[in-house]
Design a protein around this motif. Sequence first.
Motif, mmCIF file in Angstrom:
data_model
loop_
_atom_site.group_PDB
_atom_site.id
_atom_site.type_symbol
_atom_site.label_atom_id
_atom_site.label_comp_id
_atom_site.label_asym_id
_atom_site.label_seq_id
_atom_site.Cartn_x
_atom_site.Cartn_y
_atom_site.Cartn_z
ATOM 1 N N ASN A 70 0.831 -1.192 0.000
ATOM 2 C CA ASN A 70 0.000 0.000 0.000
ATOM 3 C C ASN A 70 0.873 1.251 0.000
ATOM 4 O OD1 ASN A 70 -1.989 1.853 0.143
ATOM 5 N ND2 ASN A 70 -3.010 0.958 1.903
ATOM 6 N N PRO A 71 0.995 1.884 -1.152
ATOM 7 C CA PRO A 71 1.831 3.086 -1.224
ATOM 8 C C PRO A 71 1.237 4.268 -0.464
ATOM 9 C CG PRO A 71 0.699 2.715 -3.297
ATOM 10 C CD PRO A 71 0.415 1.532 -2.429
ATOM 11 N N LEU A 72 -0.014 4.158 -0.039
ATOM 12 C CA LEU A 72 -0.679 5.248 0.678
ATOM 13 C C LEU A 72 -0.677 5.045 2.189
ATOM 14 C CD1 LEU A 72 -3.821 5.716 -1.561
ATOM 15 C CD2 LEU A 72 -1.955 7.317 -1.279
ATOM 16 N N SER A 73 0.232 4.226 2.707
ATOM 17 C CA SER A 73 0.170 3.876 4.124
ATOM 18 C C SER A 73 0.255 5.100 5.036
ATOM 19 C CB SER A 73 1.246 2.858 4.484
ATOM 20 O OG SER A 73 2.522 3.346 4.155
ATOM 21 N N SER A 74 1.060 6.103 4.702
ATOM 22 C CA SER A 74 1.140 7.275 5.581
ATOM 23 C C SER A 74 -0.160 8.091 5.524
ATOM 24 C CB SER A 74 2.333 8.157 5.215
ATOM 25 O OG SER A 74 2.168 8.698 3.922
ATOM 26 N N GLU A 75 -0.771 8.201 4.339
ATOM 27 C CA GLU A 75 -2.035 8.908 4.217
ATOM 28 C C GLU A 75 -3.136 8.182 4.982
ATOM 29 O OE1 GLU A 75 0.024 8.446 1.699
ATOM 30 O OE2 GLU A 75 0.181 10.279 0.527
ATOM 31 N N ILE A 76 -3.135 6.859 4.872
ATOM 32 C CA ILE A 76 -4.144 6.071 5.564
ATOM 33 C C ILE A 76 -3.988 6.224 7.074
ATOM 34 C CG2 ILE A 76 -4.862 3.686 6.060
ATOM 35 C CD1 ILE A 76 -4.438 3.138 3.040
ATOM 36 N N GLU A 77 -2.758 6.229 7.563
ATOM 37 C CA GLU A 77 -2.521 6.425 8.997
ATOM 38 C C GLU A 77 -3.021 7.793 9.454
ATOM 39 O OE1 GLU A 77 -1.553 4.482 11.627
ATOM 40 O OE2 GLU A 77 -1.877 2.952 10.108
ATOM 41 N N THR A 78 -2.780 8.825 8.635
ATOM 42 C CA THR A 78 -3.254 10.171 8.975
ATOM 43 C C THR A 78 -4.769 10.193 9.087
ATOM 44 O OG1 THR A 78 -1.369 11.188 7.855
ATOM 45 C CG2 THR A 78 -3.297 12.582 8.194
ATOM 46 N N ILE A 79 -5.440 9.558 8.134
ATOM 47 C CA ILE A 79 -6.900 9.531 8.137
ATOM 48 C C ILE A 79 -7.416 8.688 9.301
ATOM 49 C CG2 ILE A 79 -8.950 8.859 6.817
ATOM 50 C CD1 ILE A 79 -7.263 9.435 4.263
ATOM 51 N N LYS A 80 -6.750 7.564 9.590
ATOM 52 C CA LYS A 80 -7.153 6.705 10.711
ATOM 53 C C LYS A 80 -7.111 7.461 12.032
ATOM 54 C CE LYS A 80 -5.855 1.902 10.171
ATOM 55 N NZ LYS A 80 -4.718 1.000 10.333
ATOM 56 N N LYS A 81 -6.066 8.250 12.218
ATOM 57 C CA LYS A 81 -5.845 8.930 13.490
ATOM 58 C C LYS A 81 -6.623 10.242 13.614
ATOM 59 C CE LYS A 81 -1.273 6.964 14.094
ATOM 60 N NZ LYS A 81 0.155 7.232 14.145
ATOM 61 N N ALA A 82 -7.302 10.635 12.563
ATOM 62 C CA ALA A 82 -8.002 11.924 12.568
ATOM 63 C C ALA A 82 -9.118 11.946 13.605
ATOM 64 C CB ALA A 82 -8.586 12.198 11.192
ATOM 65 N N GLY A 83 -9.307 13.106 14.187
ATOM 66 C CA GLY A 83 -10.409 13.292 15.128
ATOM 67 C C GLY A 83 -11.723 13.417 14.378
ATOM 68 N N HIS A 111 -15.537 5.472 11.644
ATOM 69 C CA HIS A 111 -16.535 5.157 10.620
ATOM 70 C C HIS A 111 -17.979 5.250 11.154
ATOM 71 C CE1 HIS A 111 -17.399 2.789 6.834
ATOM 72 N NE2 HIS A 111 -18.525 2.648 7.485
ATOM 73 N N GLN A 112 -18.309 4.420 12.153
ATOM 74 C CA GLN A 112 -19.677 4.379 12.652
ATOM 75 C C GLN A 112 -20.056 5.666 13.374
ATOM 76 O OE1 GLN A 112 -21.850 1.904 11.810
ATOM 77 N NE2 GLN A 112 -23.341 3.355 12.610
ATOM 78 N N ASP A 113 -19.106 6.243 14.113
ATOM 79 C CA ASP A 113 -19.393 7.502 14.810
ATOM 80 C C ASP A 113 -19.740 8.607 13.811
ATOM 81 O OD1 ASP A 113 -18.961 6.392 17.296
ATOM 82 O OD2 ASP A 113 -16.838 6.935 17.326
ATOM 83 N N TYR A 114 -19.035 8.627 12.684
ATOM 84 C CA TYR A 114 -19.323 9.631 11.654
ATOM 85 C C TYR A 114 -20.752 9.469 11.140
ATOM 86 C CZ TYR A 114 -19.345 12.268 7.367
ATOM 87 O OH TYR A 114 -19.702 13.148 6.374
ATOM 88 N N ILE A 115 -21.134 8.248 10.846
ATOM 89 C CA ILE A 115 -22.484 7.990 10.337
ATOM 90 C C ILE A 115 -23.526 8.369 11.390
ATOM 91 C CG2 ILE A 115 -24.087 6.170 9.596
ATOM 92 C CD1 ILE A 115 -21.635 4.774 8.321
ATOM 93 N N ASP A 116 -23.266 7.998 12.647
ATOM 94 C CA ASP A 116 -24.220 8.277 13.722
ATOM 95 C C ASP A 116 -24.414 9.772 13.966
ATOM 96 O OD1 ASP A 116 -24.530 5.570 14.057
ATOM 97 O OD2 ASP A 116 -23.186 5.442 15.788
ATOM 98 N N LYS A 117 -23.400 10.590 13.722
ATOM 99 C CA LYS A 117 -23.476 12.028 14.001
ATOM 100 C C LYS A 117 -24.213 12.817 12.910
ATOM 101 C CE LYS A 117 -20.595 12.493 17.633
ATOM 102 N NZ LYS A 117 -20.833 13.189 18.834
ATOM 103 N N GLN A 118 -24.540 12.180 11.803
ATOM 104 C CA GLN A 118 -25.213 12.880 10.711
ATOM 105 C C GLN A 118 -26.684 13.108 11.052
ATOM 106 O OE1 GLN A 118 -23.336 14.026 8.137
ATOM 107 N NE2 GLN A 118 -21.721 13.116 9.381
ATOM 108 N N ASP A 119 -27.246 14.166 10.475
ATOM 109 C CA ASP A 119 -28.680 14.375 10.670
ATOM 110 C C ASP A 119 -29.424 13.234 9.961
ATOM 111 O OD1 ASP A 119 -29.759 15.330 7.897
ATOM 112 O OD2 ASP A 119 -27.962 16.553 8.232
ATOM 113 N N PRO A 120 -30.667 12.959 10.337
ATOM 114 C CA PRO A 120 -31.375 11.786 9.799
ATOM 115 C C PRO A 120 -31.430 11.712 8.274
ATOM 116 C CG PRO A 120 -32.586 12.692 11.651
ATOM 117 C CD PRO A 120 -31.461 13.644 11.366
ATOM 118 N N LEU A 121 -31.645 12.838 7.609
ATOM 119 C CA LEU A 121 -31.732 12.813 6.153
ATOM 120 C C LEU A 121 -30.389 12.452 5.525
ATOM 121 C CD1 LEU A 121 -33.271 13.271 3.519
ATOM 122 C CD2 LEU A 121 -32.664 15.695 3.689
#
Length: 190
Positions: A70-83, A111-121
Motif C-alpha cells: 500500500n503506497p498510501l500507508s502514511s495517508e491512511i494512517e493520517t486519516i485513521k488517526k483523525a479526530g 466510521h460508525q461515529d461519523y455515520i451516527d453524528k449525521q442528521d437523519p436525512l
Amino acid sequence: MNGLRKAALYLHGLEETDRRWLLNALSDAERERLQTTLAELDEMGVPSGNAWLPELAEAQIMEVPEEESNPLSSEIETIKKAGLSRLMQIIEHEPVKIVAQLLRHRVWPWHQDYIDKQDPLKRKQLLRALESSTSPLLPKVETALLSALAARLDQTESVSGGGFEAALVVAQRDQESATQEPGWRRLWRR
C-alpha cells in the motif's frame, strides 16, 4: 459485489445448521432473496460448508511487506488517526457519494461515529449510497481522494497547538472552503 451476494457467499461457507439458524432469524422476504442466491451458488458448484478449507490450508500465501502493498500507508494512517470533529468539518460539504467512497475504502476507527453524528436525512442518504452497488473507484482516483483528505488533515495539524491563533486560522480556512466549491469539483475541472 453487492451486499446480498456477499451475505449469500458468507452463508454458503457456513455449516448447514449455522446457515439454517441465521436464515431463520431473517424476515421472509430477506430469507427468500438469500435462498435464491444460495441456490445459484449451488448450481455453480461452489462448495458449501468448510469443504474448501483444506484447499485454502494447502495454498501458498506470499507475504507482501505493508509498504509495498500500500503506497498510501502514511495517508491512511493520517486519516485513521483523525479526530471525528475535524473530519466532519473537512468533509461536511462534500457530496454524499464522495463520502460514501471514502467510507467504502475501509472500516475506519471513526466510521460508525461519523455515520451516527449525521442528521437523519443525510444519514439515510449516506447509508443508501453505501448499500448501492456502485463500481469501485479507479486506483488513481482513490489515491487522489485519500491523498487530498490526508493533506487537508495535515494542513490542519500544522496550525494546531497554537491556541486561539491556530483556531482562528482553522476557522478562516473552514469559512473559505464553505464558500468555495467542494474539493472534488475543483479537481475535476483541472
